[in-house]
Design a protein around this motif. Structure first.
Motif, PDB file in Angstrom:
ATOM      1  N   SER A 168       0.771  -1.451   0.172  1.00  0.00           N
ATOM      2  CA  SER A 168       0.089   0.162   0.288  1.00  0.00           C
ATOM      3  C   SER A 168       0.931   1.242   0.030  1.00  0.00           C
ATOM      4  N   THR A 169       0.188   2.493  -0.646  1.00  0.00           N
ATOM      5  CA  THR A 169       1.371   3.541  -0.310  1.00  0.00           C
ATOM      6  C   THR A 169       0.445   4.501   0.788  1.00  0.00           C
ATOM      7  N   PHE A 170       1.127   4.938   1.420  1.00  0.00           N
ATOM      8  CA  PHE A 170       0.825   5.925   3.320  1.00  0.00           C
ATOM      9  C   PHE A 170       0.970   7.306   2.274  1.00  0.00           C
ATOM     10  N   PRO A 171      -0.171   7.824   2.741  1.00  0.00           N
ATOM     11  CA  PRO A 171      -0.055   9.405   2.674  1.00  0.00           C
ATOM     12  C   PRO A 171       0.368   9.903   3.195  1.00  0.00           C
ATOM     13  N   ASP A 172       1.870  10.984   2.858  1.00  0.00           N
ATOM     14  CA  ASP A 172       2.850  11.588   3.945  1.00  0.00           C
ATOM     15  C   ASP A 172       1.761  12.924   5.350  1.00  0.00           C
ATOM     16  N   ASP A 173       1.972  12.021   6.476  1.00  0.00           N
ATOM     17  CA  ASP A 173       1.083  13.490   7.202  1.00  0.00           C
ATOM     18  C   ASP A 173       1.674  14.148   8.155  1.00  0.00           C
ATOM     19  N   ASP A 174       0.932  14.924   8.754  1.00  0.00           N
ATOM     20  CA  ASP A 174       2.045  16.121   9.209  1.00  0.00           C
ATOM     21  C   ASP A 174       2.236  15.183  10.645  1.00  0.00           C
ATOM     22  N   THR A 175       2.661  14.381  11.015  1.00  0.00           N
ATOM     23  CA  THR A 175       3.292  13.296  12.374  1.00  0.00           C
ATOM     24  C   THR A 175       4.797  14.317  12.535  1.00  0.00           C
ATOM     25  N   PRO A 176       5.066  14.214  13.375  1.00  0.00           N
ATOM     26  CA  PRO A 176       6.923  14.294  13.406  1.00  0.00           C
ATOM     27  C   PRO A 176       7.488  13.282  13.287  1.00  0.00           C
ATOM     28  N   ASP A 177       9.013  13.578  12.806  1.00  0.00           N
ATOM     29  CA  ASP A 177       9.402  12.406  11.883  1.00  0.00           C
ATOM     30  C   ASP A 177      10.229  11.991  13.239  1.00  0.00           C
ATOM     31  N   ILE A 178      10.166  10.839  14.067  1.00  0.00           N
ATOM     32  CA  ILE A 178      10.764  10.230  14.527  1.00  0.00           C
ATOM     33  C   ILE A 178      12.532   9.447  14.320  1.00  0.00           C
ATOM     34  N   ASP A 179      13.928   9.990  13.764  1.00  0.00           N
ATOM     35  CA  ASP A 179      14.820   9.502  12.920  1.00  0.00           C
ATOM     36  C   ASP A 179      15.203   8.020  13.806  1.00  0.00           C
ATOM     37  N   ILE A 180      14.889   6.955  13.452  1.00  0.00           N
ATOM     38  CA  ILE A 180      15.718   5.763  14.089  1.00  0.00           C
ATOM     39  C   ILE A 180      16.018   5.377  13.049  1.00  0.00           C
ATOM     40  N   PRO A 181      17.496   4.975  12.715  1.00  0.00           N
ATOM     41  CA  PRO A 181      18.055   4.229  12.079  1.00  0.00           C
ATOM     42  C   PRO A 181      17.456   3.258  11.547  1.00  0.00           C
ATOM     43  N   HIS A 182      17.579   2.346  10.050  1.00  0.00           N
ATOM     44  CA  HIS A 182      17.121   1.365   9.983  1.00  0.00           C
ATOM     45  C   HIS A 182      15.696   0.852  11.091  1.00  0.00           C
ATOM     46  N   PHE A 183      15.149   1.942  11.225  1.00  0.00           N
ATOM     47  CA  PHE A 183      13.937   1.376  11.754  1.00  0.00           C
ATOM     48  C   PHE A 183      13.036   0.033  11.194  1.00  0.00           C
ATOM     49  N   ASP A 184      12.497   0.552  10.290  1.00  0.00           N
ATOM     50  CA  ASP A 184      11.823  -0.627   8.622  1.00  0.00           C
ATOM     51  C   ASP A 184      12.811  -1.819   8.792  1.00  0.00           C
ATOM     52  N   LYS A 185      13.891  -2.090   9.080  1.00  0.00           N
ATOM     53  CA  LYS A 185      14.335  -3.176   9.269  1.00  0.00           C
ATOM     54  C   LYS A 185      13.760  -4.297  10.786  1.00  0.00           C
ATOM     55  N   VAL A 186      13.463  -3.475  11.360  1.00  0.00           N
ATOM     56  CA  VAL A 186      13.341  -4.199  12.290  1.00  0.00           C
ATOM     57  C   VAL A 186      11.929  -4.336  12.485  1.00  0.00           C
ATOM     58  N   VAL A 187      10.797  -3.234  11.591  1.00  0.00           N
ATOM     59  CA  VAL A 187       9.281  -4.077  11.313  1.00  0.00           C
ATOM     60  C   VAL A 187       9.288  -5.315  10.433  1.00  0.00           C
ATOM     61  N   HIS A 188      10.002  -5.254   9.443  1.00  0.00           N
ATOM     62  CA  HIS A 188      10.531  -6.059   8.412  1.00  0.00           C
ATOM     63  C   HIS A 188      10.530  -7.756   9.354  1.00  0.00           C
ATOM     64  N   PHE A 189      11.600  -7.824  10.362  1.00  0.00           N
ATOM     65  CA  PHE A 189      11.368  -9.010  11.519  1.00  0.00           C
ATOM     66  C   PHE A 189      10.645  -8.847  11.791  1.00  0.00           C
ATOM     67  N   GLY A 190      10.069  -8.206  12.511  1.00  0.00           N
ATOM     68  CA  GLY A 190       8.863  -8.267  13.443  1.00  0.00           C
ATOM     69  C   GLY A 190       7.830  -9.018  12.327  1.00  0.00           C
ATOM     70  N   PHE A 191       7.362  -8.064  10.991  1.00  0.00           N
ATOM     71  CA  PHE A 191       6.309  -9.011  10.342  1.00  0.00           C
ATOM     72  C   PHE A 191       6.638 -10.710  10.149  1.00  0.00           C
ATOM     73  N   TYR A 192       7.623 -11.101   9.973  1.00  0.00           N
ATOM     74  CA  TYR A 192       8.031 -12.307   9.196  1.00  0.00           C
ATOM     75  C   TYR A 192       8.233 -13.086  10.707  1.00  0.00           C
ATOM     76  N   PHE A 193       8.997 -12.798  11.467  1.00  0.00           N
ATOM     77  CA  PHE A 193       8.787 -13.565  12.733  1.00  0.00           C
ATOM     78  C   PHE A 193       7.622 -13.760  13.581  1.00  0.00           C
ATOM     79  N   GLY A 194       6.184 -12.567  12.912  1.00  0.00           N
ATOM     80  CA  GLY A 194       5.346 -13.063  13.348  1.00  0.00           C
ATOM     81  C   GLY A 194       4.505 -13.815  12.712  1.00  0.00           C
TER      82      GLY A 194
END
Length: 133
Positions: free
Chosen positions: A24-50
């Protein structure tokens, strides 16, 4: 009937969510960006761990524990890894603003393997769950 298939619903629901979230495409919103390096890899790990954990429970539920545990764990992990690779190929080939990433596929694979190892520990430890129903 629903009570006896709770892991089937959980597994397929989880995989549908992962597919939707990945393509899916997620629209950009006005939420503040919290920059955690490589956090998307943690999300990928969690999705496939589950996926590996729920896949293991789904296979155990479907076979009533008659499928050998190691065979089930390998199948659940391998299936999640193949699914993760497929999703990355689909992102690369069919989405306009998403892109396939080798490191995402590696994070997916690592999550699936660790999920299967966690299930092995859960079912093999003396105070853990019993494989046979």
């Amino acid at each position: 009937m629903l009570k006896t298939r709770k892991f089937a619903f959980a597994f397929f629901g989880w995989m549908a969510f992962v597919t939707w979230a990945s393509l899916s495409t997620f629209p950009d919103d006005d939420t503040p960006d919290i920059d955690i390096p490589h956090f998307d890899k943690v999300v990928h790990f969690g999705f496939y761990f589950g996926a590996a954990v729920l896949g293991t429970f789904f296979i155990r539920e479907t076979t009533h524990g008659k499928s050998p545990m190691i065979k089930t764990l390998v199948f659940a992990a391998f299936g999640a890894i193949l699914f993760g690779i497929l999703i990355e190929v689909l992102q690369y080939s069919f989405t306009l603003d998403r892109q396939g990433d080798l490191f995402d596929a590696l994070a997916n694979s690592f999550g699936a393997i660790v999920g299967a190892l966690a299930m092995n520990w859960l079912f093999s430890s003396p105070k853990g769950l019993k494989w046979k129903n």
